[in-house]
Design a protein around this motif. Sequence first.
Motif, short mmCIF file in Angstrom:
data_model
loop_
_atom_site.label_atom_id
_atom_site.label_comp_id
_atom_site.label_asym_id
_atom_site.label_seq_id
_atom_site.Cartn_x
_atom_site.Cartn_y
_atom_site.Cartn_z
N GLU A 1 0.84 -1.21 0.00
CA GLU A 1 0.00 0.00 0.00
C GLU A 1 0.87 1.25 0.00
OE1 GLU A 1 -2.82 -0.11 3.16
OE2 GLU A 1 -4.21 -1.40 2.05
N LYS A 2 0.41 2.26 -0.75
CA LYS A 2 1.16 3.51 -0.86
C LYS A 2 0.16 4.65 -0.98
CE LYS A 2 4.47 5.90 -3.86
NZ LYS A 2 5.29 5.78 -5.08
N ASP A 3 0.41 5.74 -0.23
CA ASP A 3 -0.40 6.95 -0.33
C ASP A 3 0.10 7.78 -1.49
OD1 ASP A 3 -1.93 6.28 1.90
OD2 ASP A 3 -0.52 7.23 3.28
N VAL A 4 -0.79 8.06 -2.44
CA VAL A 4 -0.41 8.87 -3.60
C VAL A 4 -1.38 10.05 -3.71
CG1 VAL A 4 0.59 6.94 -4.86
CG2 VAL A 4 -1.83 7.45 -5.16
N ARG B 1 -10.94 29.28 -12.66
CA ARG B 1 -10.02 28.14 -12.62
C ARG B 1 -10.79 26.81 -12.58
NH1 ARG B 1 -11.46 29.57 -7.64
NH2 ARG B 1 -11.44 28.00 -5.96
N ILE B 2 -10.00 25.73 -12.78
CA ILE B 2 -10.46 24.38 -12.41
C ILE B 2 -9.37 23.78 -11.53
CG2 ILE B 2 -11.97 23.84 -14.35
CD1 ILE B 2 -9.69 22.47 -15.72
N GLU B 3 -9.79 22.90 -10.64
CA GLU B 3 -8.87 22.23 -9.74
C GLU B 3 -9.15 20.73 -9.74
OE1 GLU B 3 -9.26 23.94 -5.89
OE2 GLU B 3 -8.31 25.85 -6.42
N VAL B 4 -8.07 19.96 -9.68
CA VAL B 4 -8.18 18.50 -9.54
C VAL B 4 -7.33 18.09 -8.36
CG1 VAL B 4 -7.87 16.25 -10.64
CG2 VAL B 4 -8.48 18.23 -12.04
N LYS B 5 -7.95 17.41 -7.41
CA LYS B 5 -7.23 16.93 -6.25
C LYS B 5 -7.52 15.42 -6.10
CE LYS B 5 -7.72 21.32 -3.80
NZ LYS B 5 -8.29 21.99 -2.59
N ILE B 6 -6.45 14.60 -6.11
CA ILE B 6 -6.61 13.16 -5.95
C ILE B 6 -5.70 12.73 -4.80
CG2 ILE B 6 -6.47 10.88 -7.04
CD1 ILE B 6 -6.53 12.27 -9.75
N SER B 7 -6.25 12.03 -3.86
CA SER B 7 -5.47 11.51 -2.75
C SER B 7 -6.04 10.14 -2.42
CB SER B 7 -5.55 12.44 -1.53
OG SER B 7 -4.78 11.92 -0.47
N GLU B 8 -5.25 9.09 -2.70
CA GLU B 8 -5.72 7.71 -2.55
C GLU B 8 -4.62 6.86 -1.92
OE1 GLU B 8 -8.65 6.44 -3.23
OE2 GLU B 8 -9.60 8.03 -4.41
N THR B 9 -5.04 5.78 -1.31
CA THR B 9 -4.13 4.72 -0.90
C THR B 9 -4.29 3.59 -1.91
OG1 THR B 9 -4.31 5.31 1.44
CG2 THR B 9 -3.48 3.10 0.91
#
Length: 368
Positions: free
Chosen positions: A248-251, A355-363
Motif C-alpha cells: 500500500e502507498k499513499d499517492v 479556474r479548475i482544480e483537480v485533487k486526488i489523494s488515494e491509498t
Amino acid sequence: MKKSTLTLALITAGLVSSPSFAQSNEENWVGVYGLYYGTDKSKPIPTAHLDDGFGLGVEAGFRFDQNWAGRISASHLDISGSTNGVSDDGLMLGVDLMYFFNDFYVFGGVYDQDIGEGYEMLGYGLGRHWTLSENLSFVSEFAAYRDIDESLYDYGLKLGVSYTYGGSSGSSAPTPAPATATVSSDSDNDGVSNANDRCPNTPAGAKVDSYGCELDSDNDGVVNSKDACMNTPAGDEVNANGCTVLTEKDVSIEIRILFAHNSAVIEDPDSSEILDLVEFLKRYGQTDALIEGHASAPGTAAYNKDLSLRRANALKDLLMNRYDIRSSRLDTVGYGEERLLDKSNTAAAHRINRRIEVKISETVEVPK
C-alpha cells in the motif's frame, strides 16, 4: 590384396573383437547413405584426371561408452573425369574412431580407395545424428580426405539414415524382466531425449524448451505451469504464484488551470500540469478524479455556476479524447463563485478565481 586393404581388415577385426566392444551396453547402429564426393583436381586415373561424383554406402557403428565409438564403412563411388568425358568407379573402405557431443560427433580414421588406381587416405570430419524416432536418425556429415602418399585432398558430403539397436552386456549377465527390458529415451515424455534433458521430471503436458525445461514466458522465475500471472512486468518482485508482490502507498496530486474571462477553453492542452495529471492517472489505474470548476465573482450566480461546470467538462473531454482516460474515472462539478480563492474585487483576484482544480489523494496497491 593391397597392403592398405589388409591394414583396414586388421583394424576392423580388432575393433569388433575388443573387450570394450564385447562388454558395451551402449547403443550401436547400422546405416545407409548417399555421398557427394569431390576430388582433388590433380588426382589421376590412367586416362584423365578425376573431378567429382556420387556414391552409395553402408556403415556400422559400435559404441564403447556414451562418448566414444568406432565405425566401419563401405562406399561405392562413381567419379566423373575432368576431361574427355572419362569416368571411373570403385570402392572406398574406411575405419573411424568417433567422439560424440550429444548428437554431434567428430571422427578420424583410415580409408582405402580403389578408383582406377589405389589410394591410401586419412579421413576426418564432423557430423550429426538427427533423432527422428527412438531407433531412427537422419545423418549428415562433412569429411575431408588426405592422400598419404601424394598429398592430395578430397572431400565428401554425406546424407543418410541410421537404425539404432541396443547393446547387451556379456553372456553371464541375467536377462532383465520384460517390464524393465527397455528404458525410454524420453522418460518424462516432453519431446526431449534423456541425453539432452536438463530437467528430466517435467510435469505431463508442460511446454518445454530445447533443453527439456519448462518455459517461463515472462522471465519472472516462475514456470508457466505454476504462474498465475503470465505477463508480470519486468523487474517486479513476484510471489510463488508468479504474481507481483503489492504494497500500500499513499499517492496524491493537485493541479490548477486558469481560464480567460468568460471562457471555458483550455488554452494549453499540453501544459505540464495536464501531462502530470495524465501520467498519474495512467500509472495508478484504479484512482478516480473529481474535476472542480470555479468562476470569479462578476456576473450572476446562475451564469457563473454554468460557466464553471463547462470549464470542468472541458478538462474531462480533453482527458478522454486526447489522452484515452476512461469516462467512468472522471467526475465534474461546477461551484460557480461559491469557493473564491481571493474575495477582493480586483483584476488579479478575478484571474485566480477563474479556474479548475483537480485533487486526488488515494491509498493504492503498487509493486513492492
